[in-house]
Enzyme design. Structure first.
Site, mmCIF file in Angstrom:
data_model
loop_
_atom_site.group_PDB
_atom_site.id
_atom_site.type_symbol
_atom_site.label_atom_id
_atom_site.label_comp_id
_atom_site.label_asym_id
_atom_site.label_seq_id
_atom_site.Cartn_x
_atom_site.Cartn_y
_atom_site.Cartn_z
ATOM 1 N N ASP A 1 27.745 9.339 45.241
ATOM 2 C CA ASP A 1 28.971 8.989 45.966
ATOM 3 C C ASP A 1 30.201 9.659 45.356
ATOM 4 O OD1 ASP A 1 27.529 7.601 47.782
ATOM 5 O OD2 ASP A 1 28.402 5.643 47.394
ATOM 6 N N ASP B 1 62.643 33.610 75.932
ATOM 7 C CA ASP B 1 61.281 34.012 75.594
ATOM 8 C C ASP B 1 60.307 32.840 75.719
ATOM 9 O OD1 ASP B 1 59.600 36.163 74.820
ATOM 10 O OD2 ASP B 1 59.297 35.135 72.915
ATOM 11 N N GLY C 1 55.976 35.109 75.232
ATOM 12 C CA GLY C 1 56.424 35.650 76.506
ATOM 13 C C GLY C 1 56.391 37.150 76.643
ATOM 14 N N LEU C 2 57.104 37.829 75.780
ATOM 15 C CA LEU C 2 57.212 39.277 75.932
ATOM 16 C C LEU C 2 55.843 39.919 75.780
ATOM 17 C CD1 LEU C 2 59.133 41.583 76.403
ATOM 18 C CD2 LEU C 2 59.495 41.722 73.928
#
Lengths: 518, 427
Positions: free
Chosen positions: A36, A274, A409-410
C-alpha cells in the site's frame, strides 16, 4: 463486483494521505499490508514532493494474520510517535485492514501518547478518495478546532486545498492576493500548509473561504454550526465567478469588493476579433463537480462556446452539477465509468473536451482536442510555473488553456483557405496535434475506438443511419477541415434521414449546411 | 576472459550473516508483475479480484499504458460481495463470463488474488477450476496470488509462473527451458547465442502463447534468467525438471558464466562459449567501460525491491568498480543466488526484508555516492543531497545479456553524471 480498468479516484485512505501530506506536524498511522506504500509515489513523483508523505504503514503480512496484527499496529504507533514527534496523529485502516477489524482508533487511544489521536472511519468498499479527504479534514477540525476570539481586522480561512490537488498550490497564492487587495488577511489555510496548532485557531477568522467543496465542505458546515463561522458558496474560477466571489466576501465582511482588474486579460482577449471563431465551438466538460461546473460557466459565458455535455465523476457533487446542467439545457452525466464518458463524448461530437487525464486520452483516440481542467492529473499538470485556475490570473490561465488546443482564428482561416495546398492539405492537421491528428482525420470516417471489456451492452440510440454518400458529396465532405468534418458528416446524415433521403449528394450537403448554419 | 574483473573472492558473501529486519516495507506488492507479464503473454488476461486500492495501484504502476486497452483489469469488491461468500463466487462468474464474451481472443485467464480477496478467503483456485470447466477448451483459467501480504513486487511473476507449471503438458524431450519474462529483444539475443553455441532445443517460460508447445518432464533442464523465481523453481523440480545453477545473466561476466553453465549441461566446453561470444563480450566490455568511468570508486547502497539487487551489486562492484555498502533484498533465495553471492566480495551488509526507517538511518550514516531505491524514496533522498537511481526501471528496461550490459551500467552512471552537470542546485 465491478469490472474496472480506470478509476477516477483512489480509495478513501489516499484522500486521508492527501490531507496528512498537505499538513505539517501531523502523522498518519495506516494499518495496511505490504504494497500500500505505492501511494507514496503519487506525492513524491506526480507532485514532486521533496519529502516522504508523513505516513507510517504497519505492513502486516499473511503470517501475522492469526493474532498479532493489532500488536503490529500498536508498535507502529509508538515508533511513529517517538520518531516523528508529531503534534497530532490520525490513525485508520486501509481496505484490507478494514476487513480484519482491529479497531485502530480504540488501540491508539489506549496507548496514552499525550497528543491528540484522531481515529478515521473510512469505508473503503463504499466511498472514494475525495470522501476520504473531506472526512479526514472534518475529523481533524472537529477534534482540534475550538471557539476563540475573532481577529480584530477582517480575516478568513482558506479551506479545502490538499496535496495532489489540481493547481491548489497556486490557487492559494492567487486567492490570498485577491483577498489582500480587499484588505482581508488569511487567518489559516488548511489543510495545505497548516499545523495542528493552526487548526485550533480556525475559529479566529470571520469567514471561511471554501475553495474546494469536495475536500472541505464537511469541515465548513461543522464550523458554521459549532463556531458560528459562515462560508462562501462561490468558487472563484473564471472572471465572472471571481467578481461574484469578491462581492460575496465583501457582503459577508461588510467591505467594498475591490478587484485589481488591471491584471485581468480574459475579457479583452475573448472580445478581440481573433476570438470570434470561438463562437459556438461545441465543448464537452467533465471532471470533479467543482471544476466541471465552474469551467462550464467560463466556457459558455466567457469564451462563447456552446456546452454540449457536462458531467462529473464524484457523486457527492451530483446535485449542484445537475442543477448547473439543467441551467444549460443539458442532462448531467454523473458516472465514474470512463467508458460511459467516452460514449457520451462520441455521441455529443464536441470540438473541444475539457476534462481530466482520461478525457485527454479519449480525445486523443477520437481526434478531438482536449484541455485538462480537473484531477486526476498527471505530472505535467503539476507545473513549475505559476498556473492558478482561480482568481484574476486563473482566468488568464484559463483563456490560454482553453484556446491552445484549438486552432485559433487566423490559423483556422488560413488552413481553410489553403487546404488544397501541399503543406496545409487536409491530412496534415495542425502541427501541434502531432502525427495522430492526421490519421484520425483520414477520410472522415468514425475514428477507430478499441472495444472495451467493460463497455455497456446497449446500442447507441437510434443505431447507425442507413444513408449512402454519393462520390461527389464525399469529395466535397473531404474539403471540410478534419476537426469539424465529423460533425458535418453527422449533421448531414441526420438531416438527410429527417427528410427521408437515403442518398447524400452535394446538394444535400449544402442544404444541411444551410440548415445548421449559425 | 576474466582479466578485466577482480579474481573471484574465495567464497564471496556466501557465509556473510544476513541482517533480517521487520517493519514498514517500502515496496510494491506482487500485483505489479501484471504490468509487464501481460505484455509477454499475448493471449492472456489478468483479472485482479480486489479493492479500489488494487485498481489504483495498477493504474499508478502502469502509467500511460493503461490507456492502451491493456489485458488486465480489476474486479472491484463491493460491500455486497463482503456480506456473503457465495455471492462473491457468483459475482465472479458473471464478471468472467462478461469479460470472455467481450474478449474472445483471450485463451488464458489469470484470476489474481489480492490482500482483500485473501483475507476474506475467497477461494480463487476453486473459482479457476470451475471457470476452466465452463470455458473449456477455448480458455484455460488459472489463479495465483499477487497480494501484498504474500508477495513482494517481482514475486508476483514467480507466483504466476509457478501456477502455470502444473498445467503444462508432460514431455520426455530433452529440452532447455529459459525461465523468466525477458523483453523480446533480450530473449531473441539469448536464443541466438544458445543456438550458436549449439544448445537446443530451447523453450521459454512464460511462452508467448498458450499453445506454444512448451512441456515439462524428467528430461527437462532449466536455467533462470531472473533471481526471483523460487516457487517456480520448486514447481518445476516437482515435475522432474532439473535446475542449472548459474549467476544471473547480467553484465559481461554474469552472461558468460551463465552461458558456460548451460553449455556444460549439454556437454559443450567453455572454449566453445568463449569463441562464440568473443565479439559480444568485447562490445559489452567497451560499452561498460565508458559508463564505469563515472562509477568506479563510488559507493553503492541498494534498498530491497526486486531481488535483482545481489546480481546487480555483483555487476556494479566487479565490472564497474563500485563498492557496495549495503545490499538489501526483499527475499534471499540461496539456491538461486548462490553463484552470485560467491562472486560478491565480502564487505557490504546484506539485508533481507526491511524496516525502512532503520534502513534510512543506516543510509544517512553511510551517505553513499549512489542509492538504488523505489520512487517513494527517490525524490526525498535527492532532496537530502543523495544521488539515487530508481529501481523499478531495472525491471522494465532491457538489462540482461551482453548487448544490454552497457545500457545497464548507463542506468547507474546517468544520475551521477546528471548531478555533476547541474549547476543550479536544488531543494
Amino acid at each position: 463486483m465491478k469490472l474496472s480498468v480506470w478509476t477516477y479516484e483512489g480509495p478513501p485512505h489516499v484522500g486521508a494521505m492527501r490531507v496528512a501530506t498537505a499538513m505539517k506536524g501531523l502523522h498518519y498511522v495506516l494499518h495496511a499490508p505490504q504494497g500500500d506504500t505505492y501511494a507514496d509515489l503519487l506525492f513524491t513523483m506526480i507532485e514532486r514532493r521533496n519529502h516522504r508523505p508523513p505516513v507510517t504503514y504497519t505492513t502486516f503480512q499473511a503470517r501475522d494474520l492469526g493474532s498479532d496484527t493489532a500488536d503490529l499496529f500498536r508498535r507502529a504507533c509508538l515508533d511513529a510517535h517517538e520518531r516523528f514527534a508529531p503534534e497530532a496523529m490520525i490513525v485508520g485502516a486501509s481496505c484490507t485492514a478494514e476487513l480484519i477489524q482491529d479497531d485502530p482508533g480504540g488501540m491508539a487511544e489506549t496507548l496514552g501518547l499525550g497528543i491528540p489521536v484522531i481515529p478515521l472511519e473510512l469505508p473503503s468498499y463504499q466511498r472514494k478518495e475525495n470522501f476520504g479527504a473531506d472526512e479526514t479534514f472534518y475529523q481533524i477540525v472537529r477534534a482540534l478546532a475550538a471557539p476563540c476570539a475573532r481577529t480584530e481586522t477582517p480575516s478568513v480561512n482558506l479551506i479545502g486545498p490538499t496535496a495532489l490537488g489540481f493547481r491548489h498550490r497556486d490557487d492559494i497564492t492567487e486567492i490570498t492576493r485577491l483577498l489582500q487587495d480587499m484588505g482581508v488577511a488569511v487567518n489559516v489555510c488548511a489543510p495545505y500548509g497548516a499545523r495542528p496548532a493552526d487548526i485550533a485557531r480556525l475559529g479566529a477568522a470571520h469567514l471561511n473561504v471554501l475553495m474546494y467543496p469536495e475536500t472541505g465542505e464537511s469541515a465548513c458546515r461543522w464550523m458554521e454550526r459549532e463556531l458560528g463561522l459562515p462560508y462562501t458558496r462561490t468558487v472563484p474560477i473564471g472572471a465572472g465567478a471571481t467578481r461574484d466571489f469578491a462581492a460575496e466576501v465583501g457582503a459577508a465582511l461588510g467591505l467594498a469588493p475591490a478587484l485589481d482588474e488591471a491584471r485581468l486579460r480574459l475579457p479583452w482577449y475573448s472580445a478581440s476579433v481573433d476570438s470570434t471563431y470561438l463562437t459556438g465551438k461545441r465543448v464537452f466538460v467533465f471532471g470533479d463537480g467543482t471544476h466541471a461546473r465552474a469551467m462550464a460557466r467560463v466556457a459558455r459565458d466567457e469564451m462563447g462556446f456552446e456546452v454540449v455535455g457536462l458531467g462529473c465523476y464524484n457523486r457527492e457533487m451530483a446535485r449542484p452539477l445537475r442543477a448547473a446542467a439543467r441551467d444549460m439545457g443539458l442532462e448531467a452525466l454523473v458516472t465514474d465509468d470512463y467508458l460511459e464518458v467516452e460514449a457520451a463524448i462520441e455521441a455529443a461530437a464536441p470540438e473541444l473536451i475539457l476534462g481530466t487525464q482520461m478525457e485527454r486520452h479519449i480525445g486523443k483516440r477520437l481526434g478531438i482536442p482536449c484541455a485538462v481542467i480537473s484531477a486526476p492529473v498527471h505530472v505535467q499538470d503539476f507545473p513549475a510555473r505559476y498556473a492558478p485556475v482561480m482568481g484574476i490570473e486563473g482566468a488568464n490561465v484559463l483563456f490560454d488553456t482553453l484556446v491552445h488546443p484549438l486552432v485559433m482564428g487566423l490559423e483556422e482561416h488560413l488552413l481553410t483557405m489553403f487546404r488544397e495546398d501541399f503543406e496545409f492539405h487536409d491530412a496534415a492537421g495542425p502541427s501541434h496535434h502531432g502525427g495522430h491528428a492526421a490519421a484520425s482525420g483520414e477520410g472522415g470516417s468514425a475514428p477507430q475506438t478499441p472495444r472495451s471489456i467493460s463497455a455497456k451492452k446497449t446500442e447507441p440510440d437510434g443505431g447507425p443511419v442507413e444513408v449512402v454518400w454519393l462520390p461527389a458529396a464525399e469529395q466535397e465532405l473531404r474539403k471540410i477541415p478534419f476537426f469539424v468534418r465529423g460533425k458535418a458528416k453527422r449533421n448531414t446524415e441526420a438531416f438527410a434521414a429527417s427528410r427521408g433521403e437515403t442518398e447524400i449528394g452535394v446538394e444535400t450537403l449544402y442544404e444541411a449546411k444551410a440548415h445548421y448554419a449559425r | 576472459m576474466t582479466e578485466s574483473f577482480p579474481p573471484p573472492p574465495a567464497g564471496g558473501c556466501s557465509a556473510t550473516p544476513v541482517l533480517k529486519q521487520r517493519g514498514q516495507h517500502e515496496v510494491f506488492c506482487g500485483l505489479t508483475g501484471i504490468v509487464w507479464l501481460h505484455r509477454k503473454m499475448q493471449d492472456a488476461f489478468f483479472l485482479v479480484v480486489g479493492s479500489r486500492t488494487c485498481a489504483h495501484l495498477l493504474q499508478s504502476a502502469a502509467g500511460v499504458m493503461i490507456f492502451a486497452e491493456p489485458r488486465f483489469a480489476t474486479a472491484i469488491l463491493e460491500e455486497t460481495d463482503l456480506a456473503g461468500l457465495k455471492d462473491a463466487q457468483e459475482e465472479l462468474d458473471r464478471v468472467v463470463h462478461d469479460l470472455l464474451a467481450r474478449r474472445p481472443d483471450i485463451r488464458q485467464l489469470f484470476l489474481v488474488g489480492s490482500c482483500p480477496s485473501e483475507v476474506i478467503k475467497l477461494d480463487l483456485a476453486k473459482s479457476a477450476e470451475r471457470l476452466s470447466a465452463a470455458h473449456a477448451p477455448h480458455v484455460r483459467v488459472l489463479s495465483y496470488s499477487g497480494s501484498g501480504i504474500e508477495t513482494t513486487f517481482t514475486e508476483g511473476e514467480d507466483a504466476c509462473l509457478a501456477a502455470m507449471v502444473p498445467e503444462l503438458p508432460a514431455t520426455t524431450e530433452r529440452e532447455l527451458v529459459l525461465v523468466g519474462a525477458l523483453p523480446d529483444v533480450v530473449e531473441a539475443q539469448a536464443l541466438d547465442l544458445l543456438e550458436r553455441i549449439g544448445v537446443g532445443p530451447v523453450r521459454v517460460l512464460p511462452a508467448p502463447r498458450a499453445d506454444s508447445g512448451l512441456g515439462i518432464g524428467p528430461n527437462t533442464v532449466f536455467a533462470l534468467t531472473q533471481p526471483f523465481l523460487g516457487d517456480t523453481l520448486g514447481a518445476l523440480e516437482r515435475r522432474g525438471a532439473r535446475h542449472i545453477p548459474a549467476p544471473i545473466p547480467v553484465g559481461e561476466e554474469g552472461t558468460t558464466l551463465w552461458l558456460k553453465a548451460v553449455a556444460a549441461e549439454f556437454g559443450i566446453g567453455p572454449d566453445v562459449v568463449d569463441r562464440v561470444t568473443e565479439a559480444p563480450r568485447a562490445r559489452a566490455r567497451r560499452a561498460v567501460r565508458q559508463a564505469a568511468e563515472v562509477l568506479s570508486g563510488r559507493s553503492l547502497f541498494l534498498f530491497p525491491d526486486s531481488q535483482l539487487e545481489i546480481p546487480l551489486a555483483r555487476f556494479l562492484t566487479r565490472e564497474c568498480g563500485m563498492h557496495a555498502v549495503e545490499v538489501g533484498t526483499p527475499f534471499l533465495h540461496r539456491q538461486i543466488l548462490g553463484p552470485d553471492l560467491e562472486l560478491l566480495a565480502p564487505g557490504p551488509t546484506l539485508s533481507e526484508g526491511q524496516d525502512v526507517d532503520l534502513q534510512l538511518a543506516r543510509l544517512r550514516e553511510a551517505r553513499p555516492d549512489l542509492t538504488v531505491c523505489g520512487l517513494g524514496l527517490a525524490n526525498p533522498l535527492e532532496a537530502e543531497g543523495l544521488t539515487t537511481k530508481w529501481a523499478i526501471e531495472l525491471v522494465f528496461t532491457p538489462v540482461h545479456f551482453y548487448e544490454q550490459a552497457g545500457d545497464l551500467a548507463g542506468l547507474f552512471s546517468r544520475p551521477l553524471r546528471r548531478r555533476d552537470a547541474l549547476k543550479v542546485g536544488a531543494a
